[in-house]
Design an enzyme around this catalytic site. Structure first.
Site, mmCIF file in Angstrom:
data_model
loop_
_atom_site.group_PDB
_atom_site.id
_atom_site.type_symbol
_atom_site.label_atom_id
_atom_site.label_comp_id
_atom_site.label_asym_id
_atom_site.label_seq_id
_atom_site.Cartn_x
_atom_site.Cartn_y
_atom_site.Cartn_z
ATOM 1 N N SER A 16 41.837 63.765 28.673
ATOM 2 C CA SER A 16 40.559 64.088 28.114
ATOM 3 C C SER A 16 39.860 64.579 29.324
ATOM 4 O O SER A 16 39.758 63.935 30.331
ATOM 5 C CB SER A 16 39.894 62.629 27.634
ATOM 6 O OG SER A 16 38.722 62.844 27.659
ATOM 7 N N HIS A 41 42.543 67.216 25.191
ATOM 8 C CA HIS A 41 41.616 66.467 24.660
ATOM 9 C C HIS A 41 40.057 66.538 24.941
ATOM 10 O O HIS A 41 39.971 66.723 26.149
ATOM 11 C CB HIS A 41 41.978 65.290 24.546
ATOM 12 C CG HIS A 41 41.218 64.136 23.673
ATOM 13 N ND1 HIS A 41 41.542 63.774 22.455
ATOM 14 C CD2 HIS A 41 40.142 63.451 23.891
ATOM 15 C CE1 HIS A 41 40.650 63.075 21.755
ATOM 16 N NE2 HIS A 41 39.703 62.537 22.653
ATOM 17 N N ASP A 43 36.408 65.999 24.245
ATOM 18 C CA ASP A 43 35.472 64.784 23.546
ATOM 19 C C ASP A 43 34.058 65.261 23.318
ATOM 20 O O ASP A 43 33.381 65.789 24.336
ATOM 21 C CB ASP A 43 35.197 63.564 24.577
ATOM 22 C CG ASP A 43 36.677 62.841 24.219
ATOM 23 O OD1 ASP A 43 36.985 62.527 23.182
ATOM 24 O OD2 ASP A 43 36.957 62.451 25.406
ATOM 25 N N MET A 45 30.233 64.899 21.716
ATOM 26 C CA MET A 45 29.453 63.668 21.501
ATOM 27 C C MET A 45 27.994 64.198 21.216
ATOM 28 O O MET A 45 27.445 65.191 21.999
ATOM 29 C CB MET A 45 29.264 62.566 22.697
ATOM 30 C CG MET A 45 30.883 62.250 22.942
ATOM 31 S SD MET A 45 30.489 61.019 24.238
ATOM 32 C CE MET A 45 32.460 60.648 24.733
ATOM 33 N N HIS A 74 37.746 66.267 19.522
ATOM 34 C CA HIS A 74 37.388 64.770 18.786
ATOM 35 C C HIS A 74 36.060 64.646 18.742
ATOM 36 O O HIS A 74 35.060 64.733 19.559
ATOM 37 C CB HIS A 74 37.904 63.954 19.984
ATOM 38 C CG HIS A 74 37.580 62.505 19.565
ATOM 39 N ND1 HIS A 74 37.624 61.365 20.274
ATOM 40 C CD2 HIS A 74 37.012 61.915 18.410
ATOM 41 C CE1 HIS A 74 37.414 60.231 19.857
ATOM 42 N NE2 HIS A 74 36.821 60.680 18.577
ATOM 43 N N MET A 76 32.886 63.060 18.079
ATOM 44 C CA MET A 76 31.997 62.078 17.839
ATOM 45 C C MET A 76 30.754 62.073 17.626
ATOM 46 O O MET A 76 29.925 62.103 18.374
ATOM 47 C CB MET A 76 32.281 60.915 18.979
ATOM 48 C CG MET A 76 33.656 60.646 19.413
ATOM 49 S SD MET A 76 33.949 59.904 20.934
ATOM 50 C CE MET A 76 34.703 61.678 21.684
ATOM 51 N N MET A 145 41.117 54.619 17.997
ATOM 52 C CA MET A 145 40.134 54.625 19.202
ATOM 53 C C MET A 145 40.575 52.846 19.576
ATOM 54 O O MET A 145 40.618 51.855 18.915
ATOM 55 C CB MET A 145 38.871 54.383 18.666
ATOM 56 C CG MET A 145 38.235 55.896 18.365
ATOM 57 S SD MET A 145 38.647 57.057 19.498
ATOM 58 C CE MET A 145 37.678 56.410 20.963
ATOM 59 N N GLY A 153 36.338 55.723 30.925
ATOM 60 C CA GLY A 153 36.597 54.467 31.892
ATOM 61 C C GLY A 153 36.228 52.818 31.306
ATOM 62 O O GLY A 153 36.240 52.040 32.124
ATOM 63 N N ASP A 180 43.365 56.361 22.107
ATOM 64 C CA ASP A 180 42.040 57.040 22.989
ATOM 65 C C ASP A 180 41.311 55.714 23.394
ATOM 66 O O ASP A 180 40.664 55.379 22.639
ATOM 67 C CB ASP A 180 41.415 58.074 22.052
ATOM 68 C CG ASP A 180 40.029 58.683 23.032
ATOM 69 O OD1 ASP A 180 40.054 58.723 24.135
ATOM 70 O OD2 ASP A 180 39.711 59.488 22.308
ATOM 71 N N GLY A 182 41.095 53.887 27.587
ATOM 72 C CA GLY A 182 41.809 52.638 28.478
ATOM 73 C C GLY A 182 43.130 52.992 28.406
ATOM 74 O O GLY A 182 44.057 51.915 28.823
HETATM 75 C C1 DX5 Z 1 35.768 57.858 24.527
HETATM 76 C C2 DX5 Z 1 36.481 59.147 24.496
HETATM 77 C C3 DX5 Z 1 37.841 59.304 25.403
HETATM 78 C C4 DX5 Z 1 37.688 59.009 26.645
HETATM 79 C C5 DX5 Z 1 38.817 58.181 27.156
HETATM 80 O O1 DX5 Z 1 34.850 57.976 23.674
HETATM 81 O O2 DX5 Z 1 36.991 59.531 23.203
HETATM 82 O O3 DX5 Z 1 38.376 60.371 24.804
HETATM 83 O O4 DX5 Z 1 37.701 60.301 27.289
HETATM 84 O O5 DX5 Z 1 38.614 57.791 28.327
HETATM 85 P P1 DX5 Z 1 39.659 56.787 29.314
HETATM 86 O O6 DX5 Z 1 40.907 57.259 29.206
HETATM 87 O O7 DX5 Z 1 38.809 56.987 30.730
HETATM 88 O O8 DX5 Z 1 39.320 55.321 28.634
HETATM 89 ZN ZN ZN Z 2 38.459 61.308 22.579
#
Ligand code: DX5
Ligand code: ZN
Length: 227
Positions: A16, A41, A43, A45, A74, A76, A145, A153, A180, A182
């Protein structure tokens, strides 16, 4: 023509870029693909569906120019129906939308297919797996998720990850199952044991100096669990 996701069952680590250095995205992505990664990936938002803002179609357009990797976008965002076509136009190969954001998922999935990309449906940690089951046969991927979406993080939520088991039990190897949030060398084995085959990782890759080494460690942990 958009690229195609690898067939379900092959293990893929999907970095990501949320945790990457946005001023050096081309080099960040190249480090990941040089390490053998096939899916990147992305993200997106909107500061509304989730309390954070990231990137829009113009950035995807530039990313498209610097990599052949599958761009797994992705969304969001509150209104994926409005914006998905612009991401596809910009070069997205795959679009994942949140089931919480779409009133008529069947029509939306059909529209995304008509536009040429593959389709994923995702659910937040608190959204029951039942909410996506009727749409899974129409999709290429289910994204489970494993954190509340919005930030990289965060800590992995095992209870949410267990939804992968129900999806695999019901649909076998007919669909990719992505996780996706952690994901790192400690949690990769857990989710692979639950049936996930697509492991998104942001902080665990781009938070490390040796990105290739981090990717290999996640891969090895996931494969170890499967063998
Ligand atoms: C969170 C995102 C993830 C995020 C994951 O809302 O959709 O793709 O980047 O990040 P890590 O791997 O650091 O948890
Ligand atoms: Zn994501």
């Amino acid at each position: 023509m958009p690229g195609r996701l690898p067939k379900p069952g092959t293990l893929e680590v999907a970095p990501s870029i949320l945790s990457a250095d946005f001023a050096n995205l081309a080099s960040e992505i190249r480090q990941a693909t040089d390490a053998g990664v096939r899916i990147v990936h992305v993200d997106v938002m909107d500061g509304h569906f989730v309390p954070n803002l990231t990137i829009g179609p113009p950035v995807v357009k530039w990313i498209r120019k610097c990599t052949q990797a599958i761009l797994d976008v992705h969304l969001m965002i509150t209104d994926p129906q409005e914006y998905a076509p612009r991401f596809i136009q910009a070069g997205a190969d795959h679009i994942t939308f949140h089931i919480e954001t779409v009133d008529k998922p069947v029509q939306f999935i059909q529209e995304l297919r008509r536009l040429g990309c593959s389709v994923g449906v995702t659910l937040n940690p608190k959204t029951p797996v039942e909410s996506v089951l009727e749409y899974v046969p129409l999709c290429d991927m289910v994204l489970v998720m494993t954190v509340e979406p919005g930030f990289g993080g965060q800590e992995f939520m095992d209870e949410a990850a267990r939804k992968c088991i129900a999806i695999r039990r019901q649909f076998g190897q007919s669909v990719r199952v992505e996780v996706d949030g952690g994901i790192n060398a400690s949690t990769a084995g857990i989710v692979s044991g639950y049936g996930a085959d697509t492991l998104v990782a942001g902080h665990a890759i781009f938070g490390q100096k040796d990105r290739a080494g981090a990717i290999r460690e996640i891969q090895a942990a996931a494969e170890g669990a499967g063998s």
